[in-house]
Scaffold this motif. Structure first.
Motif, PDB file in Angstrom:
ATOM      1  N   GLN A 166       0.824  -1.198   0.000  1.00 28.17           N
ATOM      2  CA  GLN A 166       0.000   0.000   0.000  1.00 28.17           C
ATOM      3  C   GLN A 166       0.865   1.259   0.000  1.00 28.17           C
ATOM      4  OE1 GLN A 166      -2.239  -1.065   3.580  1.00 28.17           O
ATOM      5  NE2 GLN A 166      -4.118  -1.243   2.343  1.00 28.17           N
ATOM      6  N   VAL A 167       1.984   1.204   0.743  1.00 23.22           N
ATOM      7  CA  VAL A 167       2.913   2.339   0.753  1.00 23.22           C
ATOM      8  C   VAL A 167       3.480   2.581  -0.643  1.00 23.22           C
ATOM      9  CG1 VAL A 167       5.126   3.162   1.627  1.00 23.22           C
ATOM     10  CG2 VAL A 167       3.515   2.004   3.169  1.00 23.22           C
ATOM     11  N   GLN A 168       3.869   1.497  -1.313  1.00 21.25           N
ATOM     12  CA  GLN A 168       4.451   1.646  -2.650  1.00 21.25           C
ATOM     13  C   GLN A 168       3.426   2.187  -3.638  1.00 21.25           C
ATOM     14  OE1 GLN A 168       7.778   1.256  -3.369  1.00 21.25           O
ATOM     15  NE2 GLN A 168       7.091   2.339  -5.208  1.00 21.25           N
ATOM     16  N   ILE A 169       2.188   1.763  -3.482  1.00 21.81           N
ATOM     17  CA  ILE A 169       1.135   2.274  -4.360  1.00 21.81           C
ATOM     18  C   ILE A 169       0.986   3.782  -4.199  1.00 21.81           C
ATOM     19  CG2 ILE A 169      -1.366   2.284  -4.735  1.00 21.81           C
ATOM     20  CD1 ILE A 169      -1.331  -0.736  -4.134  1.00 21.81           C
ATOM     21  N   GLN A 170       1.035   4.245  -2.950  1.00 20.38           N
ATOM     22  CA  GLN A 170       0.905   5.674  -2.712  1.00 20.38           C
ATOM     23  C   GLN A 170       2.123   6.443  -3.229  1.00 20.38           C
ATOM     24  OE1 GLN A 170      -0.645   6.923   1.153  1.00 20.38           O
ATOM     25  NE2 GLN A 170      -1.242   4.798   1.602  1.00 20.38           N
ATOM     26  N   ILE A 171       3.316   5.859  -3.102  1.00 20.52           N
ATOM     27  CA  ILE A 171       4.526   6.508  -3.639  1.00 20.52           C
ATOM     28  C   ILE A 171       4.430   6.626  -5.155  1.00 20.52           C
ATOM     29  CG2 ILE A 171       7.008   6.224  -3.989  1.00 20.52           C
ATOM     30  CD1 ILE A 171       7.164   5.014  -1.186  1.00 20.52           C
ATOM     31  N   ASN A 172       3.964   5.546  -5.780  1.00 20.21           N
ATOM     32  CA  ASN A 172       3.802   5.570  -7.239  1.00 20.21           C
ATOM     33  C   ASN A 172       2.803   6.637  -7.662  1.00 20.21           C
ATOM     34  OD1 ASN A 172       5.623   3.460  -7.409  1.00 20.21           O
ATOM     35  ND2 ASN A 172       4.042   1.880  -7.630  1.00 20.21           N
ATOM     36  N   ARG A 173       1.748   6.789  -6.895  1.00 24.69           N
ATOM     37  CA  ARG A 173       0.724   7.785  -7.211  1.00 24.69           C
ATOM     38  C   ARG A 173       1.312   9.203  -7.126  1.00 24.69           C
ATOM     39  NH1 ARG A 173      -2.870   6.419  -3.658  1.00 24.69           N
ATOM     40  NH2 ARG A 173      -3.888   4.921  -5.052  1.00 24.69           N
ATOM     41  N   ILE A 174       2.158   9.446  -6.117  1.00 20.80           N
ATOM     42  CA  ILE A 174       2.794  10.760  -5.983  1.00 20.80           C
ATOM     43  C   ILE A 174       3.719  11.029  -7.163  1.00 20.80           C
ATOM     44  CG2 ILE A 174       4.395  12.123  -4.584  1.00 20.80           C
ATOM     45  CD1 ILE A 174       3.322  10.627  -2.136  1.00 20.80           C
ATOM     46  N   GLU A 175       4.469  10.012  -7.564  1.00 20.36           N
ATOM     47  CA  GLU A 175       5.367  10.164  -8.709  1.00 20.36           C
ATOM     48  C   GLU A 175       4.589  10.568  -9.957  1.00 20.36           C
ATOM     49  OE1 GLU A 175       7.549   6.583  -9.250  1.00 20.36           O
ATOM     50  OE2 GLU A 175       8.755   6.807  -7.425  1.00 20.36           O
ATOM     51  N   GLN A 176       3.462   9.915 -10.179  1.00 16.12           N
ATOM     52  CA  GLN A 176       2.665  10.211 -11.359  1.00 16.12           C
ATOM     53  C   GLN A 176       2.037  11.609 -11.293  1.00 16.12           C
ATOM     54  OE1 GLN A 176      -0.108   6.969 -11.600  1.00 16.12           O
ATOM     55  NE2 GLN A 176       1.471   5.451 -12.095  1.00 16.12           N
ATOM     56  N   GLN A 177       1.741  12.067 -10.107  1.00 15.49           N
ATOM     57  CA  GLN A 177       1.158  13.394  -9.958  1.00 15.49           C
ATOM     58  C   GLN A 177       2.190  14.500 -10.191  1.00 15.49           C
ATOM     59  OE1 GLN A 177      -0.429  13.210  -5.992  1.00 15.49           O
ATOM     60  NE2 GLN A 177      -2.379  12.258  -6.621  1.00 15.49           N
ATOM     61  N   LEU A 178       3.423  14.255  -9.759  1.00 14.93           N
ATOM     62  CA  LEU A 178       4.438  15.310  -9.798  1.00 14.93           C
ATOM     63  C   LEU A 178       5.318  15.305 -11.050  1.00 14.93           C
ATOM     64  CD1 LEU A 178       5.669  15.237  -6.076  1.00 14.93           C
ATOM     65  CD2 LEU A 178       4.157  16.914  -7.154  1.00 14.93           C
ATOM     66  N   PHE A 179       5.446  14.143 -11.699  1.00 16.63           N
ATOM     67  CA  PHE A 179       6.401  14.039 -12.807  1.00 16.63           C
ATOM     68  C   PHE A 179       5.761  13.382 -14.021  1.00 16.63           C
ATOM     69  CE2 PHE A 179       8.678  13.458  -8.757  1.00 16.63           C
ATOM     70  CZ  PHE A 179       9.509  14.571  -8.779  1.00 16.63           C
ATOM     71  N   ASN A 180       6.248  13.795 -15.206  1.00 13.08           N
ATOM     72  CA  ASN A 180       5.815  13.104 -16.416  1.00 13.08           C
ATOM     73  C   ASN A 180       6.638  11.831 -16.591  1.00 13.08           C
ATOM     74  OD1 ASN A 180       8.308  13.767 -17.680  1.00 13.08           O
ATOM     75  ND2 ASN A 180       7.469  15.734 -18.387  1.00 13.08           N
ATOM     76  N   GLU A 181       6.361  11.078 -17.642  1.00 17.82           N
ATOM     77  CA  GLU A 181       6.999   9.773 -17.818  1.00 17.82           C
ATOM     78  C   GLU A 181       8.519   9.896 -17.943  1.00 17.82           C
ATOM     79  OE1 GLU A 181       6.833   5.890 -20.836  1.00 17.82           O
ATOM     80  OE2 GLU A 181       5.464   7.589 -21.100  1.00 17.82           O
ATOM     81  N   ALA A 182       8.976  10.871 -18.733  1.00 19.16           N
ATOM     82  CA  ALA A 182      10.418  11.043 -18.916  1.00 19.16           C
ATOM     83  C   ALA A 182      11.094  11.436 -17.608  1.00 19.16           C
ATOM     84  CB  ALA A 182      10.680  12.099 -19.992  1.00 19.16           C
ATOM     85  N   GLU A 183      10.447  12.300 -16.826  1.00 15.60           N
ATOM     86  CA  GLU A 183      11.031  12.737 -15.563  1.00 15.60           C
ATOM     87  C   GLU A 183      11.077  11.600 -14.552  1.00 15.60           C
ATOM     88  OE1 GLU A 183       9.813  17.471 -15.427  1.00 15.60           O
ATOM     89  OE2 GLU A 183       8.370  15.958 -14.766  1.00 15.60           O
ATOM     90  N   ARG A 184      10.079  10.729 -14.574  1.00 16.65           N
ATOM     91  CA  ARG A 184      10.076   9.607 -13.616  1.00 16.65           C
ATOM     92  C   ARG A 184      11.268   8.677 -13.836  1.00 16.65           C
ATOM     93  NH1 ARG A 184       4.430   9.817 -14.593  1.00 16.65           N
ATOM     94  NH2 ARG A 184       4.457   8.002 -15.968  1.00 16.65           N
ATOM     95  N   LYS A 185      11.737   8.591 -15.070  1.00 15.62           N
ATOM     96  CA  LYS A 185      12.893   7.750 -15.352  1.00 15.62           C
ATOM     97  C   LYS A 185      14.173   8.334 -14.751  1.00 15.62           C
ATOM     98  CE  LYS A 185      10.977   5.956 -19.691  1.00 15.62           C
ATOM     99  NZ  LYS A 185      11.145   5.889 -21.163  1.00 15.62           N
ATOM    100  N   ARG A 186      14.153   9.621 -14.452  1.00 14.25           N
ATOM    101  CA  ARG A 186      15.334  10.280 -13.892  1.00 14.25           C
ATOM    102  C   ARG A 186      15.426  10.149 -12.382  1.00 14.25           C
ATOM    103  NH1 ARG A 186      15.177  16.401 -15.341  1.00 14.25           N
ATOM    104  NH2 ARG A 186      17.066  16.297 -14.054  1.00 14.25           N
ATOM    105  N   LEU A 187      14.325   9.778 -11.729  1.00  8.55           N
ATOM    106  CA  LEU A 187      14.251   9.899 -10.278  1.00  8.55           C
ATOM    107  C   LEU A 187      15.330   9.112  -9.533  1.00  8.55           C
ATOM    108  CD1 LEU A 187      10.378   9.858  -9.685  1.00  8.55           C
ATOM    109  CD2 LEU A 187      11.960  11.801  -9.545  1.00  8.55           C
ATOM    110  N   THR A 188      15.519   7.855  -9.912  1.00  4.47           N
ATOM    111  CA  THR A 188      16.491   7.030  -9.192  1.00  4.47           C
ATOM    112  C   THR A 188      17.899   7.603  -9.313  1.00  4.47           C
ATOM    113  OG1 THR A 188      15.148   5.049  -9.552  1.00  4.47           O
ATOM    114  CG2 THR A 188      17.464   4.727  -8.952  1.00  4.47           C
ATOM    115  N   GLY A 189      18.317   7.929 -10.546  1.00  3.41           N
ATOM    116  CA  GLY A 189      19.642   8.476 -10.751  1.00  3.41           C
ATOM    117  C   GLY A 189      19.809   9.841 -10.107  1.00  3.41           C
TER     118      GLY A 189
END
Length: 368
Positions: A332-355
């Motif tokens: 459930q925590v991971q689902i909420q983290i994923n939801r925040i990522e989608q709200q704040l970043f577009n697809e290309a930006e999400r690929k940058r997050l880890t690095g």
């Protein structure tokens, strides 16, 4: 194109001076986007090439068994060349005479880069077949003759590289490059070229490379001059570039110098809290108004990403703290983290997050 280099022809076509100098000042070597000026064969050059053409068949018999046959040289390409465009060019004049250019050397290098995947005789057959299927005589025979010369040159270069590489290691005790050894190596390479090529071919094949090497040597010489202050060294380097002939080499070096200064001054100004207007004015002076405007847009995008990343990290950490609560499953925590990522970043930006997160952690560690 593939950038493999070859073992039995030579470790690399470029003389050892490039390896030694570029290892010291890598940034001085811009990406080679220039084209050498065409060098038509003069009367003496034509006579020299004709002599080589007449001996071409005898050279072939000694050099390699001609057991591989191609129609165009492009059949069954090795994996490294598949899906690539043939680099280089073959230019002829109205009399079907070869005009030697740097592009002819790039054509040879394109096929030679596959050595290791293919045998010498296969590559030789490819090059000769490609030339003859795309070029009328006498230009075709002239180009093949120069290819013979080029192969002989490449086979001779490693001996010089080995000799001076050993001398340089023995002489370099203080961490500085011994330019007297580099200069002697350059002279030996020049003599080797004169043994194998006409002066027109040397100019076309190696002219731009030699300009970069001369520039690099002078930059090292200035950098190693302990009698000069840093400001005097910068002035001496700029003076050298200003006195170079106006050609593509000089243009590339000026652009590279401007980019290096741009990055340095940008970092310094940003560290001091410079305004966007001040950054724009500095960039406009160095690289022009269009580039300065694009860089300003990048600054805005980076600032927006930083702000959203900090927001994301704060919310993510809060959720991870809540995960210690047994009533909240990790999924459930991971689902909420994923939801925040989608709200704040577009697809290309999400690929940058880890690095990007790893980079920020490294910066924080360096500061501590």
């Amino acid at each position: 194109m593939s950038q493999h280099r070859f073992s039995s022809f030579s470790p690399i076509i470029i003389a050892g001076i490039v390896v030694l100098i570029v290892a010291i000042i890598w940034w001085f070597k811009p990406v080679n986007e220039s084209k050498a000026v065409s060098q038509p064969l003069d009367n003496q050059a034509s006579a020299d090439v004709i002599e080589v053409v007449n001996a071409h068949n005898d050279i072939n018999k000694k050099f390699k068994p001609n057991t591989v046959k191609f129609a165009t040289g492009l059949e069954d390409l090795p994996r490294s060349l598949q899906g690539t465009d043939v680099d280089g060019e073959i230019i002829i004049d109205e009399n079907k005479q070869l005009i030697v250019t740097e592009g002819l050397r790039r054509l040879f290098d394109y096929f030679l880069s596959a050595l290791g995947e293919e045998e010498e005789n296969t590559i030789y057959a490819r090059v000769e077949s490609y030339i003859r299927s795309h070029t009328p005589n006498p230009a075709a025979s002239q180009a093949v003759a120069i290819f013979d010369q080029y192969i002989a040159y490449l086979k001779a270069v490693p001996e010089i590289e080995k000799k001076y590489g050993t001398l340089q290691l023995q002489a370099t005790q203080s961490g500085e490059l011994d330019l007297s050894i580099v200069a002697q190596q350059k002279q030996d390479i020049a003599r080797l070229r004169q043994q194998h090529f006409h002066k027109n071919t040397i100019s076309a094949f190696f002219g731009a490379e030699d300009e970069y090497n001369d520039y690099s040597m002078e930059m090292v010489r200035i950098s190693q001059n302990s009698q000069l202050s840093e400001a005097q060294k910068d002035a001496a380097k700029q003076d050298y570039i200003s006195r170079m002939p106006d050609n593509m080499t000089k243009t590339n070096l000026v652009q590279q110098a401007n980019l290096n200064e741009l990055m340095t001054r940008t970092e310094q100004m940003q560290a001091k809290g410079a305004t966007p207007e001040a950054l724009y004015n500095m960039r406009r002076e160095l690289v022009g108004a269009p580039a300065a405007a694009r860089l300003a847009q990048i600054d805005q995008a980076d600032a927006s990403f930083d702000e959203r990343f900090n927001q994301y990290q704060a919310q993510k950490q809060q959720l991870l703290k809540q995960s210690v609560n047994p009533s909240l499953a990790p999924s459930q925590v991971q689902i909420q983290i994923n939801r925040i990522e989608q709200q704040l970043f577009n697809e290309a930006e999400r690929k940058r997050l880890t690095g990007y997160a790893a980079l920020q952690q490294q910066k924080a560690a360096d500061m501590n």
